[in-house]
Design a protein around this motif. Structure first.
Motif, PDB file in Angstrom:
ATOM      1  N   GLN A 242       0.814  -1.207   0.000  1.00 16.15           N
ATOM      2  CA  GLN A 242       0.000   0.000   0.000  1.00 16.15           C
ATOM      3  C   GLN A 242       0.848   1.257   0.000  1.00 16.15           C
ATOM      4  O   GLN A 242       0.604   2.180  -0.778  1.00 16.15           O
ATOM      5  N   VAL A 243       1.849   1.298   0.850  1.00 21.68           N
ATOM      6  CA  VAL A 243       2.673   2.496   0.981  1.00 21.68           C
ATOM      7  C   VAL A 243       3.381   2.813  -0.324  1.00 21.68           C
ATOM      8  O   VAL A 243       3.408   3.960  -0.776  1.00 21.68           O
ATOM      9  N   PHE A 244       3.951   1.810  -0.971  1.00 20.36           N
ATOM     10  CA  PHE A 244       4.716   2.080  -2.182  1.00 20.36           C
ATOM     11  C   PHE A 244       3.847   2.715  -3.254  1.00 20.36           C
ATOM     12  O   PHE A 244       4.179   3.764  -3.797  1.00 20.36           O
ATOM     13  N   TRP A 245       2.725   2.095  -3.573  1.00 17.75           N
ATOM     14  CA  TRP A 245       1.904   2.603  -4.667  1.00 17.75           C
ATOM     15  C   TRP A 245       1.314   3.965  -4.351  1.00 17.75           C
ATOM     16  O   TRP A 245       1.184   4.821  -5.233  1.00 17.75           O
ATOM     17  N   ARG A 246       0.966   4.217  -3.109  1.00 14.58           N
ATOM     18  CA  ARG A 246       0.423   5.529  -2.748  1.00 14.58           C
ATOM     19  C   ARG A 246       1.493   6.609  -2.827  1.00 14.58           C
ATOM     20  O   ARG A 246       1.237   7.715  -3.292  1.00 14.58           O
ATOM     21  N   ILE A 247       2.690   6.289  -2.372  1.00 14.24           N
ATOM     22  CA  ILE A 247       3.765   7.269  -2.442  1.00 14.24           C
ATOM     23  C   ILE A 247       4.117   7.582  -3.889  1.00 14.24           C
ATOM     24  O   ILE A 247       4.304   8.740  -4.274  1.00 14.24           O
ATOM     25  N   ILE A 248       4.202   6.544  -4.717  1.00 21.34           N
ATOM     26  CA  ILE A 248       4.495   6.758  -6.134  1.00 21.34           C
ATOM     27  C   ILE A 248       3.429   7.646  -6.759  1.00 21.34           C
ATOM     28  O   ILE A 248       3.730   8.589  -7.508  1.00 21.34           O
ATOM     29  N   MET A 249       2.172   7.343  -6.454  1.00 20.88           N
ATOM     30  CA  MET A 249       1.077   8.140  -7.012  1.00 20.88           C
ATOM     31  C   MET A 249       1.185   9.594  -6.565  1.00 20.88           C
ATOM     32  O   MET A 249       1.096  10.524  -7.372  1.00 20.88           O
TER      33      MET A 249
ATOM     34  N   ILE B  18      -8.054   4.427  -0.915  1.00 19.32           N
ATOM     35  CA  ILE B  18      -7.329   5.686  -1.096  1.00 19.32           C
ATOM     36  C   ILE B  18      -6.223   5.838  -0.077  1.00 19.32           C
ATOM     37  O   ILE B  18      -5.094   6.211  -0.391  1.00 19.32           O
ATOM     38  N   PHE B  19      -6.555   5.545   1.192  1.00 18.32           N
ATOM     39  CA  PHE B  19      -5.611   5.784   2.279  1.00 18.32           C
ATOM     40  C   PHE B  19      -5.092   4.505   2.896  1.00 18.32           C
ATOM     41  O   PHE B  19      -4.457   4.539   3.912  1.00 18.32           O
TER      42      PHE B  19
END
Length: 557
Positions: A283-290, A556-557
């Protein structure tokens, strides 16, 4: 170590699930999850508590990553290399982050131990490597704490000028607040970090929405004579100053992503790490990339790269690209709101830094690589003296009070120090993963027994090592043409200390590189081998089928 009769299952009805969940939440020590009868490096327990839930773990990692690197340093990257190269740099660093987080995920789910970065170096290769990684990682996050405190004083100057109240006063106020939070229980820290991180994640989402509306012409008034927001701004000079400019902003990009590895640091204090650590990493990786890719894109399409305020050489918070976009979009009050949110983001990142460095120092003490008194943990599971020692280093931020140094220059120096040591920690994670896999294979074990398998091995850790080495040794190229002592020291001052730490400890403690067949792959995972998935709390029992609103929030979060 727990007996099989004590292991919690949840195959029964809802009431039994809740009751058993409560029993698990009452556990007071990490020693429930492993039997440490000897002085094994990287041992868990010692009074620390598994009180972090999955949502805490995710937000702790986000909180450590979304800070000054995104809100302040992103503008200078675009000013140096243009929006095109900035996009390339942040994307490349992002892919490397995914590689080393995948490596960390495999090790952290197999051996969820506190202070995992230095503990893995000790266990999988050489105690001297663990010694070096532990002290480097502690120093990295301690300096990062100082960096965030410097940034906080810069932000306050948006409302209260330094002439009225010096920057060191605000640094002192914030270091007291952060230290107090970290001296509370780890659950209180996790809950605080969850809400602080949620605020800034929401802010980034709002920024992205407002940015695209401004680019599309739905909000804001075009500035007369200025390039039109969108492709016209982006295409002014997207690849500014050539390849060397791209190379020069890697350090800024790397600093922006630092903190993602907090998932591994917090694994030793997380409930059900076998399930929650892989979930948090994905979760963290894809959200940070986005967040990063979209944010850099919006800034690059709204503020011309040659805008003098974008470089922010004086560290003026008024020129933060986030604030500028809101103001240009016609939301005048957005400047004050955005700066308040940036202040929350900075304090959140500093909070995570204080947590990570104190746990690394605690592990060093338990391994015998730091003073014994630092291993003390109070009844709430907090390594008190480690927190206080790290906060003391964070007081480096008080140098903002020295006029001859200046706030902006102090921030840039601390940024360079934190970035360099952060890359060394990432390099160490990748190397430890290679050693872990080699030892795992040498001892005849099957990958099918791993709870989480990195699909990128061996490419992932090798790619991480290569990129980190290129950046570490090539970052100071501008110091040689012509030679600049100040720039040279800023780029390379930490590297000799890394060598001294490793070989100095190797000589002093007479450590040896471990044979692959002698690597300890069992201590710390006996509980995980026998225990089925454990429900974290009553709330998880009640949320087996979350409603649509919760599913949307979760996505989302």
């Amino acid at each position: 170590m727990m007996n099989r009769d004590d292991i919690i299952t949840y195959g029964g009805d809802k009431e039994s699930c809740i009751e058993e969940g409560k029993e698990k939440n009452d556990a007071s020590s990490l020693q429930d999850s492993a039997d440490f009868s000897g002085p094994i490096a990287g041992e868990v327990g010692q009074g620390l508590q598994r009180n972090l839930q999955a949502r805490h773990l995710t937000m702790i990692s986000l909180g450590g990553t979304i800070g000054t690197g995104l809100f302040l340093a992103s503008g200078s990257s675009i000013a140096t290399a243009g929006p095109g190269f900035s996009q390339v740099a942040y994307t490349l660093i992002g892919t490397m982050v995914y590689c080393f987080m995948s490596s960390l995920g495999e090790m952290a789910t197999y051996l969820p131990i506190t202070g995992s970065i230095n503990a893995y170096g000790t266990r999988f290769f050489d105690p001297a490597l663990g010694f070096m990684l532990g002290w480097v990682y502690w120093f990295s996050w301690s300096v990062t704490l100082a960096t965030e405190l410097v940034a906080s004083s810069l932000i306050i100057s948006y409302w209260i000028p330094p002439e009225t109240c010096p920057g060191w006063v605000w640094a002192l106020v914030f270091i007291v607040i952060l230290t107090t939070l970290n001296l509370s229980s780890v659950k209180a820290y996790g809950e605080t970090e969850y809400w602080l991180s949620l605020i800034k994640v929401l802010a980034v989402v709002v920024f992205i929405i407002v940015g695209f509306l401004y680019i599309g012409g739905a909000v804001g008034t075009p500035i007369e004579g200025a390039p039109k927001p969108g492709p016209q701004v982006f295409n002014m000079d997207p690849f500014h100053n050539g390849f060397m400019a791209l190379f020069s902003i890697f350090l800024n990009a790397g600093f922006s992503f630092q903190g993602a590895e907090l998932v591994g640091i917090a694994a030793g204090e997380t409930k059900n790490p076998r399930k929650n650590v892989p979930r948090a990493i994905r979760q963290v990786f894809w959200r940070i990339i986005m967040f990063y890719i979209l944010t850099i894109l919006i800034i690059g399409m709204t503020i011309p790269y040659d805008d003098e305020s974008l470089a922010n050489e004086k560290g003026d918070i008024k020129s933060s690209p986030f604030t500028r976009v809101f103001v240009q979009a016609g939301i005048s009050v957005g400047g004050d709101i955005m700066n308040a949110i940036i202040l929350v983001a900075v304090l959140s990142a500093g909070n995570s830094g204080l947590y990570a460095s104190s746990r690394a120092l605690h592990t060093l003490s338990k391994e015998g690589n730091a003073p014994k008194f630092l291993g003390y943990v109070n009844r709430w599971g907090v390594p008190v003296y480690c927190v206080l020692a790290t906060a003391l280093v964070g007081c480096l931020a008080f140098i903002v009070s020295l006029r001859q140094i200046g706030q902006g220059e102090a921030y840039n120096w601390l940024l360079a120090l934190a970035s360099t040591t952060g890359f060394i920690a990432w390099l160490g994670i990748a190397f430890c993963h290679i050693r872990f896999r080699m030892a795992y294979k040498a001892q005849g074990r099957s990958l099918q027994d791993l709870p989480f398998v990195s699909r990128l091995y061996p490419f992932g850790p090798i790619y991480t090592i290569v990129i980190c080495l290129i950046i570490l040794f090539g970052q100071g190229y501008t110091a040689f043409t012509p030679f600049n002592v100040k720039a040279f020291l800023s780029a390379y001052v930490t590297l000799p200390f890394v060598v001294i730490l490793y070989f100095g400890n190797k000589f002093w403690a007479k450590t040896k590189i471990l044979k692959l067949v002698d690597v300890d792959l069992d201590t710390g995972r006996s509980f995980l081998e026998t225990a089925p998935p454990i429900m974290d709390s009553e709330s998880e029992c009640n949320q087996k089928k979350p409603n649509k609103f919760r599913r949307v929030l979760a996505s989302i979060f």
